[in-house]
Write a protein that holds these residues in place. Structure first.
Motif, mmCIF file in Angstrom:
data_model
loop_
_atom_site.group_PDB
_atom_site.id
_atom_site.type_symbol
_atom_site.label_atom_id
_atom_site.label_comp_id
_atom_site.label_asym_id
_atom_site.label_seq_id
_atom_site.Cartn_x
_atom_site.Cartn_y
_atom_site.Cartn_z
ATOM 1 N N ILE A 66 15.789 3.309 -10.774
ATOM 2 C CA ILE A 66 16.344 3.861 -12.021
ATOM 3 C C ILE A 66 15.846 3.070 -13.225
ATOM 4 N N ARG A 67 15.861 1.745 -13.109
ATOM 5 C CA ARG A 67 15.424 0.902 -14.239
ATOM 6 C C ARG A 67 13.952 1.141 -14.563
ATOM 7 N N CYS A 68 13.108 1.235 -13.557
ATOM 8 C CA CYS A 68 11.674 1.446 -13.795
ATOM 9 C C CYS A 68 11.374 2.885 -14.215
ATOM 10 N N TRP A 69 12.222 3.823 -13.843
ATOM 11 C CA TRP A 69 12.063 5.194 -14.323
ATOM 12 C C TRP A 69 12.395 5.274 -15.814
ATOM 13 N N LEU A 70 13.428 4.527 -16.241
ATOM 14 C CA LEU A 70 13.804 4.510 -17.651
ATOM 15 C C LEU A 70 12.853 3.655 -18.490
ATOM 16 N N GLN A 71 12.343 2.578 -17.899
ATOM 17 C CA GLN A 71 11.429 1.670 -18.603
ATOM 18 C C GLN A 71 10.191 1.445 -17.735
ATOM 19 N N PRO A 72 9.239 2.380 -17.767
ATOM 20 C CA PRO A 72 8.068 2.300 -16.881
ATOM 21 C C PRO A 72 7.250 1.024 -17.037
ATOM 22 N N ASN A 73 7.303 0.390 -18.199
ATOM 23 C CA ASN A 73 6.519 -0.831 -18.414
ATOM 24 C C ASN A 73 7.016 -2.003 -17.573
ATOM 25 N N LEU A 74 8.237 -1.914 -17.062
ATOM 26 C CA LEU A 74 8.776 -3.017 -16.245
ATOM 27 C C LEU A 74 8.142 -3.059 -14.854
ATOM 28 N N GLY A 75 7.759 -1.889 -14.338
ATOM 29 C CA GLY A 75 7.195 -1.839 -12.982
ATOM 30 C C GLY A 75 6.178 -0.737 -12.862
ATOM 31 N N PRO A 76 4.978 -0.924 -13.410
ATOM 32 C CA PRO A 76 3.974 0.143 -13.383
ATOM 33 C C PRO A 76 3.507 0.463 -11.971
ATOM 34 N N ALA A 77 3.185 1.727 -11.769
ATOM 35 C CA ALA A 77 2.631 2.151 -10.477
ATOM 36 C C ALA A 77 1.190 1.680 -10.359
ATOM 37 N N LEU A 78 0.661 1.665 -9.143
ATOM 38 C CA LEU A 78 -0.744 1.316 -8.944
ATOM 39 C C LEU A 78 -1.640 2.339 -9.629
ATOM 40 N N SER A 79 -2.801 1.892 -10.089
ATOM 41 C CA SER A 79 -3.745 2.791 -10.730
ATOM 42 C C SER A 79 -4.267 3.822 -9.735
ATOM 43 N N ARG A 80 -4.830 4.929 -10.279
ATOM 44 C CA ARG A 80 -5.339 5.999 -9.429
ATOM 45 C C ARG A 80 -6.411 5.485 -8.467
ATOM 46 N N GLU A 81 -7.269 4.559 -8.950
ATOM 47 C CA GLU A 81 -8.343 4.029 -8.108
ATOM 48 C C GLU A 81 -7.781 3.250 -6.919
ATOM 49 N N GLU A 82 -6.727 2.470 -7.193
ATOM 50 C CA GLU A 82 -6.155 1.661 -6.121
ATOM 51 C C GLU A 82 -5.394 2.509 -5.110
ATOM 52 N N ARG A 83 -4.967 3.675 -5.542
ATOM 53 C CA ARG A 83 -4.210 4.539 -4.637
ATOM 54 C C ARG A 83 -5.111 5.339 -3.703
ATOM 55 N N GLN A 84 -6.375 5.370 -3.998
ATOM 56 C CA GLN A 84 -7.304 6.178 -3.198
ATOM 57 C C GLN A 84 -7.745 5.417 -1.949
ATOM 58 N N VAL A 131 0.824 -1.211 0.000
ATOM 59 C CA VAL A 131 0.000 0.000 0.000
ATOM 60 C C VAL A 131 0.862 1.267 0.000
ATOM 61 N N TRP A 132 1.922 1.283 0.792
ATOM 62 C CA TRP A 132 2.712 2.493 0.949
ATOM 63 C C TRP A 132 3.637 2.772 -0.232
ATOM 64 N N PHE A 133 4.113 1.739 -0.922
ATOM 65 C CA PHE A 133 5.063 1.945 -2.022
ATOM 66 C C PHE A 133 4.455 1.710 -3.392
ATOM 67 N N GLY A 134 3.202 1.254 -3.448
ATOM 68 C CA GLY A 134 2.544 0.989 -4.723
ATOM 69 C C GLY A 134 2.476 2.173 -5.674
ATOM 70 N N PRO A 135 2.246 3.409 -5.206
ATOM 71 C CA PRO A 135 2.156 4.558 -6.123
ATOM 72 C C PRO A 135 3.450 4.877 -6.868
ATOM 73 N N LEU A 136 4.584 4.350 -6.434
ATOM 74 C CA LEU A 136 5.869 4.621 -7.071
ATOM 75 C C LEU A 136 6.101 3.631 -8.211
ATOM 76 N N ARG A 137 6.716 4.090 -9.322
ATOM 77 C CA ARG A 137 7.107 3.158 -10.377
ATOM 78 C C ARG A 137 8.100 2.147 -9.807
ATOM 79 N N GLY A 138 7.773 0.887 -9.966
ATOM 80 C CA GLY A 138 8.607 -0.145 -9.365
ATOM 81 C C GLY A 138 8.449 -0.237 -7.866
ATOM 82 N N GLY A 139 7.419 0.444 -7.327
ATOM 83 C CA GLY A 139 7.255 0.523 -5.876
ATOM 84 C C GLY A 139 7.025 -0.815 -5.217
ATOM 85 N N LEU A 140 6.279 -1.710 -5.887
ATOM 86 C CA LEU A 140 6.043 -3.021 -5.281
ATOM 87 C C LEU A 140 7.331 -3.841 -5.218
#
Length: 441
Positions: free
Chosen positions: A196-214, A89-98
């Motif tokens: 860094i890897r997920c910032w350069l290639q966002p498809n490798l570790g997508p962030a949680l959707s807006r609905e899931e972050r609420q 829950v706490w790191f999901g909003p970040l790219r690669g957060g999980l």
């Protein structure tokens, strides 16, 4: 027959027995006892018995089953599930957060456990399915879980460092403290690579959707309660020890008791959980004790042969190598052996030679224990016979192939090699805590 030839014959016999599938302790102990008998007669044949008495008189050895028990009670009672939900829950909003949360989960599990296999089991069964379901790249996250699980043998209370301390006759408490900063350094490098890897290639570790972050802030704060049990266990186990309130053995007893009480308070301490925990604890503890016994016997024979002095003369005088060149060769040999042996086998085979040689070369044995452990972490993940590779294949879902597992580990192996180099170049990364913080007996 010269002593050098006898030593070479012992090593060849031991490797031959290992290649036939014999257990590590059986092969090493058998070669040691037989060699002692032929060298020194009936008195030499009692080397196994005398090593057993020495083993039973090592009071710090009591810590081994206590820490193994603590790790299994946490794993079997499901406390790790709640911890991962908090990171999710706490790191999901970040790219690669999980994936970052998975590394932090592994650090927390390592601080309550001492085994790589427990962290890998938790990561593969709890984190991996969730990461794949969220669209994370299967190759990257497979490497994340394998790399994160290796932290269990470096972050205290590391069972591997306990084993090294017993064989090298070094204070286990100092070894644990020496593993803290290198372990956190490696975890930080893993996280930096993921971000860094997920910032350069966002498809490798997508962030949680807006609905899931609420998620309401109150709910998120409630999830932080999952972090309280690990903190309590860490305080009762390591905190009291560092403050000088408890000894090493007492801290292990406090940690095991705290884990049991927490599992009981959560209603998770059922008879099946307790039975499975005790069964696994007994099996792992006996395995380590047999390995230490075999190592002591083998080391005694080598001490009697004077093999350590012969090896030292060979490297320093015949080859003309300097201390650092010898040390680097040792680390390279560990990496090579790690492709077909596990960490305990490597330690038991070479400890009779390497530990006295490292001491003779003027290096700190506490620092060298950390170098050995980091090298073991790398060996756990290197083909063709890396220990974690096959464990991951057994636990991973069908869509993750062995080829995927092999491809996943190389970026993390490079990160580990960077960490190993940093600790070698800057020894105070490992030695600052042992030298400046109180260490109990």
């Amino acid at each position: 027959m010269s002593y050098e030839l006898i030593a070479l014959l012992m090593f060849a016999s031991m490797m031959l027995m290992l290649m036939t599938g014999q257990r590590v302790f059986a092969a090493i102990g058998f070669v040691a006892v037989v060699a002692a008998f032929f060298l020194w007669g009936e008195g030499g044949s009692e080397i196994g018995f005398s090593s057993g008495i020495k083993l039973m008189r090592w009071y710090p050895l009591i810590t081994l089953p206590l820490f193994v028990y603590m790790g299994y009670i946490l794993s079997e009672s499901g406390i790790a599930d709640e911890l991962y939900q908090m990171f999710h829950v706490w790191f999901g909003p970040l790219r690669g957060g999980l994936a970052v949360g998975t590394i932090l989960l592994m650090v927390a599990i390592s601080a309550m456990n001492g085994l790589s296999v427990a962290g890998l089991a938790i990561g593969a069964t709890i984190a991996l399915p969730e990461l794949l379901r969220r669209g994370y790249d299967k190759i990257m996250v497979t490497g994340v879980i394998q790399a994160g699980s290796t932290l269990g043998i470096l972050v205290p209370p590391s069972v591997v460092l306990v084993l090294y301390g017993m064989i090298a006759r070094q204070p286990v408490g100092q070894l644990w403290l020496a593993g803290v900063f290198p372990g956190l350094l490696m975890a930080s490098l893993f996280i930096l690579y993921i971000v860094i890897r997920c910032w350069l290639q966002p498809n490798l570790g997508p962030a949680l959707s807006r609905e899931e972050r609420q998620i309401p802030l109150g709910e998120k704060l409630k999830l932080l309660r999952a972090g309280i049990p690990p903190l309590l266990i860490f305080f009762f186990m390591t905190g009291l020890f560092l403050m000088g309130v408890t000894s090493l053995v007492e801290s292990a007893a406090f940690g095991a008791t705290a884990a049991t009480v927490i599992a009981l308070a959560k209603g998770r301490l059922t008879f099946p959980v307790l039975w499975e925990t005790l069964r696994k604890t007994l099996g792992v503890s006996c395995m380590f004790m047999w390995i230490i016994l075999a190592a002591l016997s083998f080391g005694s024979v080598f001490d009697g042969l004077g093999a350590v002095r012969a090896i030292e003369d060979f490297f320093l005088q015949n080859l003309g190598l300097g201390p650092w060149e010898v040390l680097i060769l040792m680390q390279l040999s560990f990496l090579l052996m790690g492709t077909f042996l596990d960490d305990t086998a490597m330690l038991v085979i070479v400890a009779p030679l390497y530990v006295p040689l490292v001491d003779a070369l003027g290096f700190n044995l506490i620092w060298y224990g950390v170098l050995y452990t980091i090298t073991c972490q790398i060996a756990y993940m290197t083909p063709p016979f890396g220990y974690n590779l096959f464990l991951m294949r057994a636990m991973a879902p069908p869509e993750v192939s062995l080829a995927d597992i092999y491809r996943s580990i190389w970026p993390f192996v490079l990160v580990m090699l960077l960490a190993l180099t940093l600790v070698m170049v800057f020894p105070q990364i490992a030695l600052w805590l042992p030298q400046n913080v109180y260490v109990g007996s």
